[in-house]
Enzyme design. Structure first.
Site, PDB file in Angstrom:
ATOM      1  N   ASP A 175      -2.840  18.373 -40.228  1.00  0.00           N
ATOM      2  CA  ASP A 175      -1.657  17.909 -40.945  1.00  0.00           C
ATOM      3  C   ASP A 175      -1.488  18.764 -42.194  1.00  0.00           C
ATOM      4  O   ASP A 175      -2.458  18.982 -42.939  1.00  0.00           O
ATOM      5  CB  ASP A 175      -1.838  16.428 -41.327  1.00  0.00           C
ATOM      6  N   SER A 206       2.895   9.102 -46.100  1.00  0.00           N
ATOM      7  CA  SER A 206       3.645  10.323 -46.345  1.00  0.00           C
ATOM      8  C   SER A 206       4.455  10.192 -47.640  1.00  0.00           C
ATOM      9  O   SER A 206       3.888   9.915 -48.694  1.00  0.00           O
ATOM     10  CB  SER A 206       4.524  10.633 -45.130  1.00  0.00           C
ATOM     11  N   HIS A 228      -0.070  14.392 -38.258  1.00  0.00           N
ATOM     12  CA  HIS A 228       0.764  13.585 -39.137  1.00  0.00           C
ATOM     13  C   HIS A 228       1.521  12.527 -38.324  1.00  0.00           C
ATOM     14  O   HIS A 228       2.082  12.810 -37.281  1.00  0.00           O
ATOM     15  CB  HIS A 228       1.768  14.480 -39.866  1.00  0.00           C
TER      16      HIS A 228
END
Length: 262
Positions: A201, A109, A231
């Site tokens: 996601d 991320s 995610h």
């Protein structure tokens, strides 16, 4: 782990805490892993289990840096910490584990964003053998296909990402390559890359488009999207088979890179 060490790294922003996870047996390389959390939340304690499992499966020492978080420490504080942690690893950990120990830089991320931006900025100073980017943030574009079709009701939403960006940096800086790395004109300098995305996601398109841009720039890229996932799924490796498989795929990619360099 054979050893777990709490480390203080001297950086341009002061002392940076980090945790070094050393697996049993001969250490094959060093992985610097930057945790996710939108540059705003998260800590190395949240990613300790993942780091230990990655160290075990890859046979590499894993460093988890506790980089500074926004909004108290906005851009470029986290990026500077990431750079300094990579430099420290290339110098100090190679002295410990051998000058031939490859350096792998990974992150998920926002941590994936820090990883790839730091590698590009350090390209003339540190030789990174592999970058592993797990559902990375690569562009301040909230109108990609995945932002539009995979937001509502999922762990990470479009509004969440807008909020994270707003706390990380002023909006006028978002298009810059040090925040939106897909906009860099120097992608061809990046090392062999593994990009992993989750099917459901908002950041799926970020990873897909970045992998494609890297390939077009001549980078050796392996891209994998894991079906049915959301995610953050990698941290479910102790509970969900596909998450464990993704972690094994990462460890295998690291091992393959080390084998190629040996």
């Amino acid at each position: 782990m054979a050893d777990v060490e709490e480390i203080s790294i001297t950086t341009r922003g002061g002392a940076l805490s980090a945790r070094l996870l050393v697996p049993d047996g001969e250490v094959a390389g060093v992985v610097v892993y930057f945790h996710g959390g939108g540059w705003v939340v998260g800590s190395i304690d949240d990613f300790d289990t993942l780091g230990r499992e990655l160290a075990k499966r890859s046979r590499c020492a894993v460093l988890l840096p506790e980089y500074r978080l926004a909004p108290e420490h906005p851009f470029p504080a986290a990026l500077e910490d990431a750079e300094d942690a990579i430099i420290w690893s290339a110098e100090s950990l190679r002295r410990r584990f051998g000058s031939s120990a490859p350096i792998v830089v990974a992150g998920d991320s926002a941590g994936g964003n820090l990883a790839t931006v730091a590698i590009r900025r350090l390209r003339r100073r540190v030789d990174v053998a592999l970058q592993v980017l797990v559902y990375p943030v690569t562009n301040a574009n909230f109108d990609t296909p995945s932002y539009l079709d995979s937001s509502d009701g999922l762990p990470l939403t479009r509004d969440d990402m807008k909020w994270f960006f707003s706390l990380y940096a002023p909006a006028q800086l978002w298009p810059e390559a040090d925040i939106s790395p897909i906009r860099s004109a120097e992608l061809g300098c990046l090392p062999r890359t593994v990009v992993i995305t989750a099917e459901h996601d908002v950041l799926r398109s970020d990873g897909e488009l970045y992998a494609r841009a890297l390939q077009e720039a001549g980078v050796d890229v392996t891209y994998r999207q894991y079906p049915g996932t959301v995610h953050g799924f990698l941290r479910l490796h102790n509970h969900v088979d596909i998450s464990s498989q993704a972690l094994s795929d990462i460890a295998d990619a690291i091992s393959d890179t080390i084998y190629i360099l040996a």
